[in-house]
Structure formats: structure tokens, C-alpha cells
Design an enzyme around this catalytic site. Sequence first.
Site, PDB file in Angstrom:
ATOM      1  N   ARG A 210      27.395  39.696  42.974  1.00 28.18           N
ATOM      2  CA  ARG A 210      27.718  40.704  43.999  1.00 28.18           C
ATOM      3  C   ARG A 210      26.488  40.956  44.867  1.00 28.18           C
ATOM      4  O   ARG A 210      26.590  41.115  46.086  1.00 28.18           O
ATOM      5  CB  ARG A 210      28.193  42.002  43.352  1.00 28.18           C
ATOM      6  N   PHE A 227      41.495  38.541  44.537  1.00 30.98           N
ATOM      7  CA  PHE A 227      41.397  38.943  43.122  1.00 30.98           C
ATOM      8  C   PHE A 227      40.306  40.019  43.013  1.00 30.98           C
ATOM      9  O   PHE A 227      39.357  39.895  42.249  1.00 30.98           O
ATOM     10  CB  PHE A 227      41.061  37.747  42.216  1.00 30.98           C
ATOM     11  N   ASP A 249      44.790  42.104  45.468  1.00 26.00           N
ATOM     12  CA  ASP A 249      44.991  42.005  44.017  1.00 26.00           C
ATOM     13  C   ASP A 249      46.458  42.305  43.733  1.00 26.00           C
ATOM     14  O   ASP A 249      47.121  42.999  44.509  1.00 26.00           O
ATOM     15  CB  ASP A 249      44.092  43.008  43.268  1.00 26.00           C
ATOM     16  N   SER A 250      46.936  41.788  42.588  1.00 27.22           N
ATOM     17  CA  SER A 250      48.346  42.045  42.260  1.00 27.22           C
ATOM     18  C   SER A 250      48.505  43.321  41.441  1.00 27.22           C
ATOM     19  O   SER A 250      49.622  43.726  41.134  1.00 27.22           O
ATOM     20  CB  SER A 250      48.921  40.853  41.491  1.00 27.22           C
ATOM     21  N   ASP A 299      37.797  35.107  43.135  1.00 28.47           N
ATOM     22  CA  ASP A 299      37.348  35.349  41.758  1.00 28.47           C
ATOM     23  C   ASP A 299      38.576  35.523  40.856  1.00 28.47           C
ATOM     24  O   ASP A 299      38.846  36.620  40.364  1.00 28.47           O
ATOM     25  CB  ASP A 299      36.455  36.600  41.716  1.00 28.47           C
ATOM     26  N   CYS A 339      36.138  31.481  35.821  1.00 28.11           N
ATOM     27  CA  CYS A 339      35.645  32.053  34.564  1.00 28.11           C
ATOM     28  C   CYS A 339      36.311  31.374  33.360  1.00 28.11           C
ATOM     29  O   CYS A 339      36.293  31.895  32.263  1.00 28.11           O
ATOM     30  CB  CYS A 339      35.876  33.564  34.534  1.00 28.11           C
TER      31      CYS A 339
END
Length: 398
Positions: A210, A227, A249-250, A299, A339
Site C-alpha cells: 500500500r 477486490f 468488491d462483492s 488484489d 495470494c
Amino acid sequence: MNTVILKSGKEHSVLRRHPWIFTGAVGKVEGDPANGETVRILDSKKNSLGLGTWSGVSSIAVRIWSFDPDETIDAAFFQRKIAAAYELRKTIFNRALPEAFRLVYAESDGLPGVIADLYRDYAVVQLSTAGADHFRDEIAGALLPYAPGGIYERSDVDGRKREGLEPVKGLLRGGPLPEKIDFTENGLRFQCDAVSGHKTGFYLDQRINRAVVSSEMTAGAEVLNCFCYTGGFGLAALQGGAGKVINVDSSEPALEQARLHAGLNGFSGDRFQTVCADVFQYLRRCRDAARSFDVIILDPPKFADTISQREKAARGYKDLNLLALKLLKPGGKLFTFSCSGAMDDELFAKVIASAAQDAQADFRVVRKLMQGPDHAVSANFPEGHYLKGICGILAGRG
Ligand code: SAH
């Protein structure tokens, strides 16, 4: 003590100090160890290799606590290990510990199955293996000096199923915890929702990335933060001078927290917008509407849990990055992450190269990124390296 005797030749990984013994390496078990109990590990010639924790359920039969056969696995052992982990973080951060950081990173700190993140005076822990579960009290006791405010347990992780363990969640020591723990990261204000946030409440592993996003930001840039979870990268972008960030984002609760974070840092809804959508669909909508961005951040959650899911995951990463590269303006920057531990650096780089080719993008990699230094990876345990990132520039098309 119960004893596990390895098959001949299967001691090599232990001698290299790798902390896992798979079921296939076990020749004989003497005694009847319960899940989580400590066992002595012997090679086929009965030389003592150390002490570990037994699991009769997992494909990893033993996780090693200590390569010293004379060690005792008790409260004092966990106190020593956690004190060493704390000292290491002090060294890593040059004595200036951030308000929130990972204090214990499982195998890499010699404590398989134990994760502890500190948010100021509070710790949020995940105990994901039978051994860690067995020593819950000792581990909590050893953490308390570093988390005098209280320790909250978030052992509601998938890995526990593979160990035959039920999810566990709740206050472990001290408390009560505030509903949300306030902390700062890189000069920005955030809140950790230990009870219902993801992981331990915040993605601490992206802390330095970040900061990179903030420092690489072009003034006035229009940023698409995909995301976004609770908006960490989006706020870093604004901190670095971005003009506007669209955060996708969901999860509506994550977006609600993201908006709270924007408010806490004095950013208005004009500059920090949130969209509740599936990222893949949103990117396609942007493509169809011929939209473009100066900076795109990707991400996503883990696409592969195991090596067997790697191919499918690679296709997912490729689709995602291809869509994003098509939306990037010439000279624009892409920050893209994976990730999934099952995707290694090389495969991830290949996937990005292949997406760039299909997007007819002259994409230049300017930085490779990884999980933050408080998630330092033991050289004996490369599996600990899971977060990979690439920052690159779209130099041109065609
Ligand atoms: N970048 C974040 C962490 C991202 S975690 C940070 O720095 O804090 C992954 C996020 O992806 C989660 O918030 C999850 O809700 C979201 N997510 C998962 N699948 C998604 C999808 N298909 N579309 C949009 N968001 C998704």
C-alpha cells in the site's frame, strides 16, 4: 512419550529443518498419540530428530515444534518462541513497531499452525492445526504480555477441517475488545473488525505494498481498486495524490467499512467511490463502455488452495489481468497480486506475460512485490511465501 519412526531415507527433509512430515514418510507409530499430542520423531536408525505434533487426520502427520530432541513443549517453550518472534519484529521494523503487524507467522516463526496479529494492545489469533489447538492455553498465556488489552480467537479457518477440527471463535483472554480496534497504517486511519472481518480483521500482509501504491501514484490519477475489501489500497492511492478511486468488491459490509475508512481519513465520497459488484463482470462492463483508467489494482482472493487447482487458477488470473490491461491508459500502471501459495513467482509472471500478449500490451515490469516483512519467510519453509505482486507500466499497445 509416543514416538513416530520415519521410513529409511525420509529423514532428509527434517535434517534440512523443514517442519512437515507427510503420512507417506511415517514408517511406524509407537503408542497411540491423540491428535495434537506431542510425539518424539526418530529416523529409521532410531536417531532422535526432534519433537512434533501428531495428526492422524491430516496428510501432514507431524508438524515439528523443535529440532532439539531435549526440548520440552510446554508453556515456557511458547513464551520463548513468542518472545523471539517479537524481538525479530523489533529488528525488522528497526525498533519502530507499527501499530498493527503480524507478531507470529506460523512455521516461519517455528510455531506451525499459530498466527497472531497485533492491533495496538490487542491480538487476534488463528490456531489452524491440531497441535496449535492442543496448546491453546499456553499460546494465549505467552501472547498476553504483548496484547494486554485482550486476545480474540479467529480459528474459523478452512485449514482446520483438514485437521479434523471444528471452527472456534471468541474471546480467549482479557478484553472486552472494542467493537472495532482503531489503528494507523502508513499514516492512514483504519479499524479492525476482529469479530467479523476477513482473516484477523485486516490484510496486514499488504502494508508495504500500500505504501508502494501511495508513493508510485500519479497526481490526479483515476484509479480502479478491484477486490478493495475495506479500501486499504484506495486510501493509499488518495494519500499519494490520486484524483479519484473507484473501489469494487462483492461484499457490501466490506464496502461499508471502506466508506467509514474514507470518512475517517477525510476523503469525500466523490473521490472515494464504492461499487458492489463482481469484479469480472464490472471489468467487462467497463470494457463495453470503453472506459479507461490511469491505475488499476487487482488484489483478488486466493484462486488456488492446492497445486491441483493451479491450472484453473492460472486461467482466472489471466482473464482478470487481460481485462484490466485492456482498460489501462497508455502510461498507466497496474498493481496485480496473487495470494495463492500454489502459484509460484514464475508461473504468476508467465500468466501476466501471457495476458499482456493477448491484450497486445507492451507491459513493462517495474517492481516485484511480496508480503510485508513481518510475514518474513523462513528459508527452510518456502511454502510461507504466498503473496506475489507485480507493478508494471503499459508502455504502449500493439
Ligand atoms: N485489497 C484488499 C484485500 C482483498 S481480499 C486490502 O488491501 O485490504 C479479497 C476481496 O475480494 C474480499 O474483500 C472479497 O469480498 C472480494 N471478492 C472476492 N471475490 C470477488 C469477486 N468475484 N468480485 C468482487 N469482489 C470479490
